[in-house]
Design a protein around this motif. Sequence first.
Motif, short mmCIF file in Angstrom:
data_model
loop_
_atom_site.label_atom_id
_atom_site.label_comp_id
_atom_site.label_asym_id
_atom_site.label_seq_id
_atom_site.Cartn_x
_atom_site.Cartn_y
_atom_site.Cartn_z
N UNK A 151 67.61 58.39 -43.34
CA UNK A 151 67.32 59.55 -44.21
C UNK A 151 66.08 59.33 -45.06
N UNK A 152 65.61 58.09 -45.16
CA UNK A 152 64.37 57.84 -45.90
C UNK A 152 63.20 58.56 -45.26
N UNK A 153 63.34 58.89 -43.98
CA UNK A 153 62.28 59.61 -43.29
C UNK A 153 62.13 61.03 -43.84
N UNK A 154 63.17 61.51 -44.56
CA UNK A 154 63.04 62.79 -45.27
C UNK A 154 61.81 62.78 -46.17
N UNK A 155 61.65 61.68 -46.87
CA UNK A 155 60.54 61.56 -47.80
C UNK A 155 59.29 61.05 -47.10
N UNK A 156 59.47 60.10 -46.19
CA UNK A 156 58.30 59.49 -45.55
C UNK A 156 57.53 60.51 -44.72
N UNK A 157 58.24 61.48 -44.12
CA UNK A 157 57.53 62.51 -43.37
C UNK A 157 56.64 63.36 -44.25
N UNK A 158 57.18 63.76 -45.41
CA UNK A 158 56.39 64.57 -46.34
C UNK A 158 55.25 63.76 -46.95
N UNK A 159 55.52 62.48 -47.23
CA UNK A 159 54.48 61.63 -47.82
C UNK A 159 53.40 61.31 -46.78
#
Length: 462
Positions: free
Chosen positions: A396-404
């Motif tokens: 679920x960290x990819x939730x943020x990593x994708x936007x970043x």
Amino acid sequence: MATTDISAAVPYREVADRNGRIYRIGQSDRQIMGRPRWTMVLFPWIGMMGISSSEYAFTSAEDTLHTAHMWSSGHIFWLMGVWIFFQAAVAFPAGQLRESGKLPARYAMMLGALGTILGYLSLAYAPHVIVAYIGFGMFSGIGAGLVYATCVNMVGKWYPERKGGKTGLVNGGFAYGSVPFVFLFSTYMDLSNYQGVLVFVGVICCAMVAISGWFFKDPPKFWWPEGADPLKVSDDPRIRRALEKNPPAVKQYTPKEAARVPVLWMMWFCLLCTAGINIFGIAMQVPFGKEMGFAGGIVATAMSLKAIVNGTGRGVIGWISDKYGRRYTLIFVCIVLGMSQFGVLASGSIGNMPLFLVCSMISGFGGGAIFPLFAAMTADYFGENNNASNYGMVYSSKLISGLVGAGVGGVVVDNWGYNTAFVIAGGVGLFSACLAVFLKAPGRPDIKKIQANPNPIGREDA
């Protein structure tokens, strides 16, 4: 090739180690599903290739989509960011539904196939960018998330004794499956044919996901394969070394139990950093290469090589982690990923095309290798039974990593240029290597001693 359900008629034994972890032995893969377990590497691999173009080939279609729909570069980057957000967001709830029995693997794959075709239809015919955000960003992202979570965790369940290489192979399909579409979008698709091309690609990818998903089947809980007796040291040197370097989890952690262990959130943050770098490279490499003066064909070749190495590197690094241990392999990969960002920047800045291609491939290797490592590491640390949910939390960290990586990365480039963006990416990669040093399996005792269950004979519930 039909999927049969005959496991209930086959007797099995349960044995437990000193920590109380149960292993279910006595049933072969053929007895459970009527075919060998390698098919549960093949079909997930095909399914992963079916969703790969949505992430890895998408930016190759940027110029055509920009002209056809009058979408800005910002719209393109944020479309990718939204897709990645939903692809990651669905991982944990999908895992919960899968493990509760409410969403069988086959149905998850069918929903993923539907999302895939809806995404490409929206790119082809969207009257407004909002429609593309919904159709491609949300529906296709959710579909890809269902497929990704189902495929990756399926392999770990069927290969609990040697999951690194197999997980990496399947995970690799998520990258190199996009290679034909990178060239298709970069060199063939234009204003005269883009709708037909996008629909064609959507149909092909949808079919790959749906057909492969039809054959999916989970093993029983606690299942352990023949030839890898958990009570004995294996005669197979590959299995013996893999279990020595990556011992099984001390227990089958539920998601609530895993969430209370600090190392899970350290893994979450480490994946956030490394996945953000990977997504940044996918989103920015094509426009960076073009701005540095490389021809469109060279940039497409660089992106294709990146995808190929990204995918094959996942399988290779999984095999390496079986031999040398997941944590040490992750530290190495983080260093490679960080240093390659400086290499891409330097080679592009001096206009050295061969070096640009090499650094791009190295970046792809590092960016791809992190995902199977974390998938296998989660099962090593917290067990296979709830790995879909536990890895869903980490992923679920990819939730943020994708936007970043895609969205914020674009903002940094617009305001401070590629130099600043690539330097930040490289620094984050090296920081991730330092963080990986502290990742250790929870609750693992110094002395490993296993004993038989006093009541070992059982039969699967109807």
